[in-house]
Design a protein around this motif. Structure first.
Motif, PDB file in Angstrom:
ATOM      1  N   PHE A  38       0.803  -1.271  -0.070  1.00 54.83           N
ATOM      2  CA  PHE A  38      -0.091  -0.061  -0.031  1.00 54.83           C
ATOM      3  C   PHE A  38       1.061   1.288   0.091  1.00 54.83           C
ATOM      4  CE2 PHE A  38      -3.623  -2.540   0.736  1.00 54.83           C
ATOM      5  CZ  PHE A  38      -4.923  -1.751   0.411  1.00 54.83           C
ATOM      6  N   ASP A  39       2.005   1.249   0.717  1.00 50.81           N
ATOM      7  CA  ASP A  39       2.867   2.441   0.821  1.00 50.81           C
ATOM      8  C   ASP A  39       3.533   2.619  -0.322  1.00 50.81           C
ATOM      9  OD1 ASP A  39       2.027   2.764   3.651  1.00 50.81           O
ATOM     10  OD2 ASP A  39       3.675   1.781   4.293  1.00 50.81           O
ATOM     11  N   SER A  40       3.989   1.283  -1.015  1.00 49.95           N
ATOM     12  CA  SER A  40       4.646   1.628  -2.327  1.00 49.95           C
ATOM     13  C   SER A  40       3.830   2.244  -3.575  1.00 49.95           C
ATOM     14  CB  SER A  40       5.461   0.158  -2.783  1.00 49.95           C
ATOM     15  OG  SER A  40       6.379  -0.077  -1.807  1.00 49.95           O
ATOM     16  N   ALA A  41       2.717   1.698  -3.390  1.00 50.59           N
ATOM     17  CA  ALA A  41       1.497   2.123  -4.336  1.00 50.59           C
ATOM     18  C   ALA A  41       1.249   3.672  -4.369  1.00 50.59           C
ATOM     19  CB  ALA A  41       0.406   1.486  -4.311  1.00 50.59           C
ATOM     20  N   ALA A  42       1.341   3.928  -2.855  1.00 46.86           N
ATOM     21  CA  ALA A  42       0.851   5.598  -2.623  1.00 46.86           C
ATOM     22  C   ALA A  42       1.914   6.465  -3.192  1.00 46.86           C
ATOM     23  CB  ALA A  42       0.662   5.537  -1.246  1.00 46.86           C
ATOM     24  N   ARG A  43       3.371   6.002  -3.291  1.00 43.68           N
ATOM     25  CA  ARG A  43       4.384   6.626  -3.469  1.00 43.68           C
ATOM     26  C   ARG A  43       4.552   6.419  -5.156  1.00 43.68           C
ATOM     27  NH1 ARG A  43       6.977   4.111   1.182  1.00 43.68           N
ATOM     28  NH2 ARG A  43       7.888   2.507  -0.256  1.00 43.68           N
ATOM     29  N   GLY A  44       3.835   5.795  -5.681  1.00 39.47           N
ATOM     30  CA  GLY A  44       3.827   5.509  -7.328  1.00 39.47           C
ATOM     31  C   GLY A  44       4.847   4.743  -7.768  1.00 39.47           C
ATOM     32  N   GLU A  45       5.217   3.735  -6.763  1.00 41.17           N
ATOM     33  CA  GLU A  45       6.237   2.869  -6.975  1.00 41.17           C
ATOM     34  C   GLU A  45       5.618   1.563  -7.731  1.00 41.17           C
ATOM     35  OE1 GLU A  45       9.116   4.291  -3.398  1.00 41.17           O
ATOM     36  OE2 GLU A  45       8.206   2.519  -3.549  1.00 41.17           O
ATOM     37  N   LEU A  46       4.266   1.396  -7.387  1.00 41.44           N
ATOM     38  CA  LEU A  46       3.505   0.271  -7.902  1.00 41.44           C
ATOM     39  C   LEU A  46       2.555   0.727  -8.708  1.00 41.44           C
ATOM     40  CD1 LEU A  46       3.889  -2.169  -4.918  1.00 41.44           C
ATOM     41  CD2 LEU A  46       5.045  -2.487  -7.070  1.00 41.44           C
ATOM     42  N   ARG A  47       2.193   0.197  -9.606  1.00 47.04           N
ATOM     43  CA  ARG A  47       1.012   0.454 -10.237  1.00 47.04           C
ATOM     44  C   ARG A  47      -0.380  -0.241 -10.064  1.00 47.04           C
ATOM     45  NH1 ARG A  47       0.975   0.471 -17.081  1.00 47.04           N
ATOM     46  NH2 ARG A  47      -1.210   1.058 -17.577  1.00 47.04           N
ATOM     47  N   VAL A  48      -1.388   0.435  -9.728  1.00 45.75           N
ATOM     48  CA  VAL A  48      -2.685   0.098  -9.292  1.00 45.75           C
ATOM     49  C   VAL A  48      -3.839   0.091 -10.483  1.00 45.75           C
ATOM     50  CG1 VAL A  48      -4.527  -0.459  -7.752  1.00 45.75           C
ATOM     51  CG2 VAL A  48      -2.181   0.385  -7.035  1.00 45.75           C
ATOM     52  N   SER A  49      -4.160  -0.910 -11.304  1.00 48.77           N
ATOM     53  CA  SER A  49      -4.843  -0.679 -12.443  1.00 48.77           C
ATOM     54  C   SER A  49      -6.505  -0.891 -12.041  1.00 48.77           C
ATOM     55  CB  SER A  49      -4.669  -1.604 -13.681  1.00 48.77           C
ATOM     56  OG  SER A  49      -3.304  -1.470 -13.934  1.00 48.77           O
ATOM     57  N   ILE A  50      -7.221  -0.145 -12.608  1.00 47.56           N
ATOM     58  CA  ILE A  50      -8.829  -0.131 -12.431  1.00 47.56           C
ATOM     59  C   ILE A  50      -9.265  -0.721 -13.746  1.00 47.56           C
ATOM     60  CG2 ILE A  50     -10.834   0.707 -11.822  1.00 47.56           C
ATOM     61  CD1 ILE A  50      -9.092   0.698  -9.321  1.00 47.56           C
ATOM     62  N   ALA A  51      -9.705  -1.690 -14.169  1.00 48.79           N
ATOM     63  CA  ALA A  51     -10.311  -2.156 -15.191  1.00 48.79           C
ATOM     64  C   ALA A  51     -11.512  -1.623 -15.506  1.00 48.79           C
ATOM     65  CB  ALA A  51     -10.633  -3.841 -15.057  1.00 48.79           C
ATOM     66  N   ALA A  52     -12.447  -1.214 -14.784  1.00 50.45           N
ATOM     67  CA  ALA A  52     -13.721  -0.519 -15.003  1.00 50.45           C
ATOM     68  C   ALA A  52     -14.285  -0.061 -13.903  1.00 50.45           C
ATOM     69  CB  ALA A  52     -14.827  -1.368 -15.796  1.00 50.45           C
ATOM     70  N   SER A  53     -15.299   0.738 -13.737  1.00 56.48           N
ATOM     71  CA  SER A  53     -15.676   1.359 -12.625  1.00 56.48           C
ATOM     72  C   SER A  53     -17.360   1.385 -12.826  1.00 56.48           C
ATOM     73  CB  SER A  53     -15.392   2.798 -11.974  1.00 56.48           C
ATOM     74  OG  SER A  53     -14.176   2.793 -12.005  1.00 56.48           O
ATOM     75  N   TYR A  54     -18.158   1.067 -11.899  1.00 59.88           N
ATOM     76  CA  TYR A  54     -19.675   1.111 -12.053  1.00 59.88           C
ATOM     77  C   TYR A  54     -20.310   1.772 -10.737  1.00 59.88           C
ATOM     78  CZ  TYR A  54     -19.147  -2.589 -15.738  1.00 59.88           C
ATOM     79  OH  TYR A  54     -18.973  -3.203 -16.861  1.00 59.88           O
ATOM     80  N   ASP A  55     -21.437   2.250 -11.093  1.00 58.20           N
ATOM     81  CA  ASP A  55     -22.189   2.502  -9.843  1.00 58.20           C
ATOM     82  C   ASP A  55     -22.870   1.456  -9.137  1.00 58.20           C
ATOM     83  OD1 ASP A  55     -21.936   5.284 -10.448  1.00 58.20           O
ATOM     84  OD2 ASP A  55     -23.786   5.426 -11.704  1.00 58.20           O
ATOM     85  N   PHE A  56     -23.230   1.632  -7.873  1.00 52.05           N
ATOM     86  CA  PHE A  56     -23.792   0.611  -7.017  1.00 52.05           C
ATOM     87  C   PHE A  56     -24.974  -0.178  -7.534  1.00 52.05           C
ATOM     88  CE2 PHE A  56     -26.167  -1.250  -3.359  1.00 52.05           C
ATOM     89  CZ  PHE A  56     -25.229  -1.837  -2.882  1.00 52.05           C
ATOM     90  N   ASP A  57     -25.743   0.793  -8.180  1.00 50.90           N
ATOM     91  CA  ASP A  57     -26.958   0.088  -8.878  1.00 50.90           C
ATOM     92  C   ASP A  57     -26.594  -1.021 -10.263  1.00 50.90           C
ATOM     93  OD1 ASP A  57     -28.580   1.221  -7.019  1.00 50.90           O
ATOM     94  OD2 ASP A  57     -29.016   3.044  -8.332  1.00 50.90           O
ATOM     95  N   ALA A  58     -25.519  -0.951 -10.635  1.00 55.55           N
ATOM     96  CA  ALA A  58     -24.885  -1.753 -11.863  1.00 55.55           C
ATOM     97  C   ALA A  58     -24.082  -2.752 -11.176  1.00 55.55           C
ATOM     98  CB  ALA A  58     -24.318  -0.805 -12.713  1.00 55.55           C
TER      99      ALA A  58
END
Length: 311
Positions: free
Chosen positions: A262-282
């Motif tokens: 978590f700390d490494s990702a917050a510093r930009g050292e590890l990439r966190v990819s989001i494939a897609a985002s949805y609203d709760f109703d979906a």
């Protein structure tokens, strides 16, 4: 609270409901879920494929990980306060507006990470660091990661690259550029897989991490002994000598290694990819997308509780 629960096993078993949320126990925290991560475990549970491993008293709220805001803390909880941003594993089910979970399964979200990124990290960080430790390659090894574009696959790939290993990662053709961006050399899953591995690693492959299965271990045994492969999906591979990194997903906790990710990702050292985002109703649509596979990272659902709070 708004929630989704499994009323019966099968693709049509997920139903919207309005439920009461119990208060936290002495070692628990109540949270407003601001982002929910869809884990392949979730649709496997909904389909009934894991009913012997993870029996549910149906109907039951499912969902295993997310991030949000602390609403209240149990009498014995220390280190968390109302209003804190947190992420982790959810005991009462993450497909809901609010949830209750053990404090040992949560950690504060460091500055520099969005709520959506934090929701996408718990399982990827816990699994990748755990399987890395099970089969820690010698320095400067050549390693293959099966499913290098997925959430866990991309995390173990980045940890290996960070530590100086040469990584070959299997992925669908659409994800090859993404895998290159992680520092690995991509190859396909198809008939040329073994020939590609021979060509790219003429001196041999020293270790393998299997995050997606599809008979991978049986295909590469002439290049890499099964005892040098860790799998998180192919439970039958133990008979071949592979290291099966199973365990009870309901008992995962936050380790020092997870905090470091978590700390490494917050510093930009590890990439966190989001494939897609949805609203709760979906949320059912988000679950269907995850089930189709070949994604870059986690599918995220924006929490209903976040909407209700005007965030």
């Amino acid at each position: 609270m708004n929630a989704y629960l499994v009323s019966h096993y099968g693709p049509d078993g997920l139903q919207h409901a309005t439920l009461d949320q119990r208060p936290p126990g002495p070692e628990e925290i109540a949270i407003r879920l601001d982002a929910i991560a869809i884990n392949p475990l979730d649709w496997k549970i909904r389909n009934g494929w894991l009913d012997e491993m993870i029996p549910l008293p149906l109907p039951a709220v499912i969902g295993s990980e997310g991030a949000g805001t602390v609403l209240s803390v149990g009498a014995d909880v220390t280190g968390f306060a109302v209003g804190d941003r947190i992420a982790g594993f959810i005991d009462s089910g993450a497909f809901a507006e609010t949830a209750v979970t053990r404090a040992a399964r949560l950690l504060p979200v460091p500055a520099g990470l969005s709520t959506e990124q934090a929701a996408a990290l718990p399982t990827a960080a816990e699994t990748a660091t755990r399987i890395y430790a099970l089969l820690h390659p010698e320095p400067a090894s050549t390693v293959v990661v099966n499913g290098a574009a997925g959430s866990v696959g991309s995390m173990i790939t980045q940890l290996l690259v960070r530590d100086g290993h040469a990584v070959i990662g299997t992925a669908s053709a659409d994800n090859h550029d993404y895998v290159r961006g992680l520092g690995a050399t991509p190859i396909g899953y198809g008939p040329a897989l073994v020939d590609d591995l021979r060509r790219l690693a003429p001196a041999g492959i020293h270790a393998g991490y299997d995050t997606t299965g599809h008979g991978f271990i049986g295909r590469v045994t002439d290049l890499l002994p099964a005892r040098r492969i860790v799998t998180i999906v192919d439970f039958a591979a133990a008979a071949q000598g592979a290291i099966v990194a199973g365990g009870d997903p309901t008992q995962l906790t936050i380790t020092a290694a997870v905090r470091e990710v978590f700390d490494s990702a917050a510093r930009g050292e590890l990439r966190v990819s989001i494939a897609a985002s949805y609203d709760f109703d979906a949320l059912p649509d988000a679950l269907a997308l995850s089930e189709r596979g070949h994604l870059r990272g986690r599918v995220i659902v924006r929490g209903k509780g976040r909407e209700s709070a005007g965030v």
